[in-house]
Design an enzyme around this catalytic site. Structure first.
Site, PDB file in Angstrom:
ATOM      1  N   ASN A 130       0.742  -1.213   0.133  1.00 33.48           N
ATOM      2  CA  ASN A 130       0.068  -0.109  -0.026  1.00 33.48           C
ATOM      3  C   ASN A 130       1.017   1.288   0.091  1.00 33.48           C
ATOM      4  O   ASN A 130       1.397   1.407   1.025  1.00 33.48           O
ATOM      5  CB  ASN A 130      -0.748  -0.084   1.193  1.00 33.48           C
ATOM      6  N   LYS A 177       0.223   4.219  -0.529  1.00 36.57           N
ATOM      7  CA  LYS A 177      -0.339   5.538   0.095  1.00 36.57           C
ATOM      8  C   LYS A 177      -0.287   6.696  -0.841  1.00 36.57           C
ATOM      9  O   LYS A 177      -0.388   6.319  -2.121  1.00 36.57           O
ATOM     10  CB  LYS A 177      -0.102   5.804   1.418  1.00 36.57           C
ATOM     11  N   HIS A 236      -9.540   1.858   4.470  1.00 37.79           N
ATOM     12  CA  HIS A 236      -8.123   1.892   5.123  1.00 37.79           C
ATOM     13  C   HIS A 236      -8.502   2.628   6.544  1.00 37.79           C
ATOM     14  O   HIS A 236      -9.162   3.701   6.188  1.00 37.79           O
ATOM     15  CB  HIS A 236      -7.451   2.265   4.308  1.00 37.79           C
ATOM     16  N   GLU A 246      -6.902   5.269   7.520  1.00 33.38           N
ATOM     17  CA  GLU A 246      -6.540   6.652   7.153  1.00 33.38           C
ATOM     18  C   GLU A 246      -7.705   7.352   6.614  1.00 33.38           C
ATOM     19  O   GLU A 246      -8.042   8.483   6.609  1.00 33.38           O
ATOM     20  CB  GLU A 246      -5.282   6.711   6.507  1.00 33.38           C
ATOM     21  N   GLU A 269      -5.691  -4.307  10.623  1.00 34.08           N
ATOM     22  CA  GLU A 269      -4.669  -3.242  10.711  1.00 34.08           C
ATOM     23  C   GLU A 269      -5.006  -2.580  12.058  1.00 34.08           C
ATOM     24  O   GLU A 269      -5.777  -1.633  12.013  1.00 34.08           O
ATOM     25  CB  GLU A 269      -4.752  -2.481   9.633  1.00 34.08           C
ATOM     26  N   GLY A 328       2.358   2.556  10.375  1.00 37.24           N
ATOM     27  CA  GLY A 328       3.291   3.599  10.556  1.00 37.24           C
ATOM     28  C   GLY A 328       4.030   3.977  11.757  1.00 37.24           C
ATOM     29  O   GLY A 328       4.904   5.216  11.863  1.00 37.24           O
ATOM     30  N   SER A 365       3.121  -1.745  10.352  1.00 36.02           N
ATOM     31  CA  SER A 365       4.665  -1.887  10.661  1.00 36.02           C
ATOM     32  C   SER A 365       5.170  -3.467  10.298  1.00 36.02           C
ATOM     33  O   SER A 365       6.077  -3.918  11.153  1.00 36.02           O
ATOM     34  CB  SER A 365       4.994  -1.450  12.061  1.00 36.02           C
TER      35      SER A 365
HETATM   36  P1  PGA Z   1       2.836   0.549   7.636  1.00 37.11           P
HETATM   37  O1  PGA Z   1       1.146   0.873   7.172  1.00 37.11           O
HETATM   38  O2  PGA Z   1       3.358  -0.874   7.186  1.00 37.11           O
HETATM   39  O3  PGA Z   1       3.478   1.568   7.161  1.00 37.11           O
HETATM   40  O4  PGA Z   1       2.499   0.587   9.203  1.00 37.11           O
HETATM   41  C1  PGA Z   1       0.496  -0.410   6.728  1.00 37.11           C
HETATM   42  C2  PGA Z   1      -1.015   0.287   6.129  1.00 37.11           C
HETATM   43  O5  PGA Z   1      -1.331   1.443   6.650  1.00 37.11           O
HETATM   44  O6  PGA Z   1      -1.609  -0.569   5.406  1.00 37.11           O
END
Ligand code: PGA
Length: 256
Positions: A15, A17, A100, A102, A172, A178, A218
């Site tokens: 992903n 983003k 997601h 976000e 998630e 992140g 992460s």
């Molecule tokens: P990350 O993001 O691996 O940077 O923690 C995962 C995601 O948001 O899909």
């Protein structure tokens, strides 16, 4: 729930983003492509919308499938700034990420809008990757399972068992995205087993055994093995570690 009898093919999804230009997307995929011909997992890359044509072109007839990061539920119309499932499909996407955290956090996504997007994706034969997960506050208040059931029941409402089998779920935990703070493999496994139980309750155990549940938050080359070793973890949805070919490739190799 024991899943030893199932044969779910692992899936590793990048992903990106809001990262990478079309040229950077193409360069990444061109570098990845010759190294994944014999991968033991499905590989998905979700670039920003404007990079999709370049990514699809670079992936060509390889095993790399391209995904949208979101879609709108109408096919076309006066919806400035939106992109439909039909458009993603026509551009060569095979997957789409939905709900997601976000998008839930910054763009008012709700379980209801997740469900509308999901229905639209299935209509367009896109494989949806539906994200669920609790915040730190919810986990600390002991609400993890209540949040996951609410997101599951609301987000996946109205599907047939046959449709459900085509859905990919991504667990998630918001506090792990992140932040460098991964859920321990045991903690993630517990949530995955709980979600598989939700599928079994709403559909049936056969369907539950077929649905792939990815972990996201992460995921890195140095923690992926412990996660992949869990019975109900079928792959990863990866942000940060998917932006470099070397680290994403290490994750792909660990997914077997
Ligand atoms: P990350 O993001 O691996 O940077 O923690 C995962 C995601 O948001 O899909």
């Amino acid at each position: 729930m024991s899943t030893t009898e199932s044969s779910r093919r692992p899936l590793m999804a990048a992903n990106w983003k809001m990262h990478k230009t079309p040229a950077e997307s193409a360069a990444f995929i061109e570098q990845l492509r010759p190294q994944v011909n014999d991968a033991a997992c499905d590989i998905v890359v979700a670039p920003p919308f404007v990079c999709i044509p370049a990514a699809v072109h670079a992936a060509g007839d390889s095993v790399i499938a391209i995904s949208g990061q979101n879609l709108f539920w109408e096919t076309s119309g006066a919806y400035t700034g939106e992109v439909s499932g039909a458009m993603l499909q026509a551009a060569g996407c095979r997957y789409v990420i939905i709900g997601h955290s976000e998008r839930r956090q910054y763009f008012q996504e709700t379980d209801e809008t997740v469900n509308r997007r999901l229905q639209a994706a299935l209509k367009m034969a896109l494989i949806p990757i539906v994200c669920v997960g609790e915040t730190l506050q919810e986990r600390e208040a002991g609400q993890t399972e209540a949040v996951l059931s609410r997101q599951f029941e609301g987000g996946l409402r109205g599907l047939s068992a046959a449709e459900m089998q085509n859905v990919v779920i991504a667990y998630e935990p918001v506090w792990a995205i992140g932040t460098g703070r991964t859920a321990s493999p045991e903690m993630a496994q517990e949530a995955h087993a709980f979600l598989r139980g939700c599928i079994a309750r709403q559909f049936d155990t056969r369907t539950a055994a077929k649905v792939r549940i990815l972990y996201g938050g992460s995921v890195k080359p140095d923690n992926v093995a412990g996660l992949m070793a869990q019975a109900d973890i079928d792959g990863g949805l990866v942000g940060g570690a998917s932006l470099q070919v070397d680290s994403f490739l290490a994750l792909v190799k660990a997914a077997r």
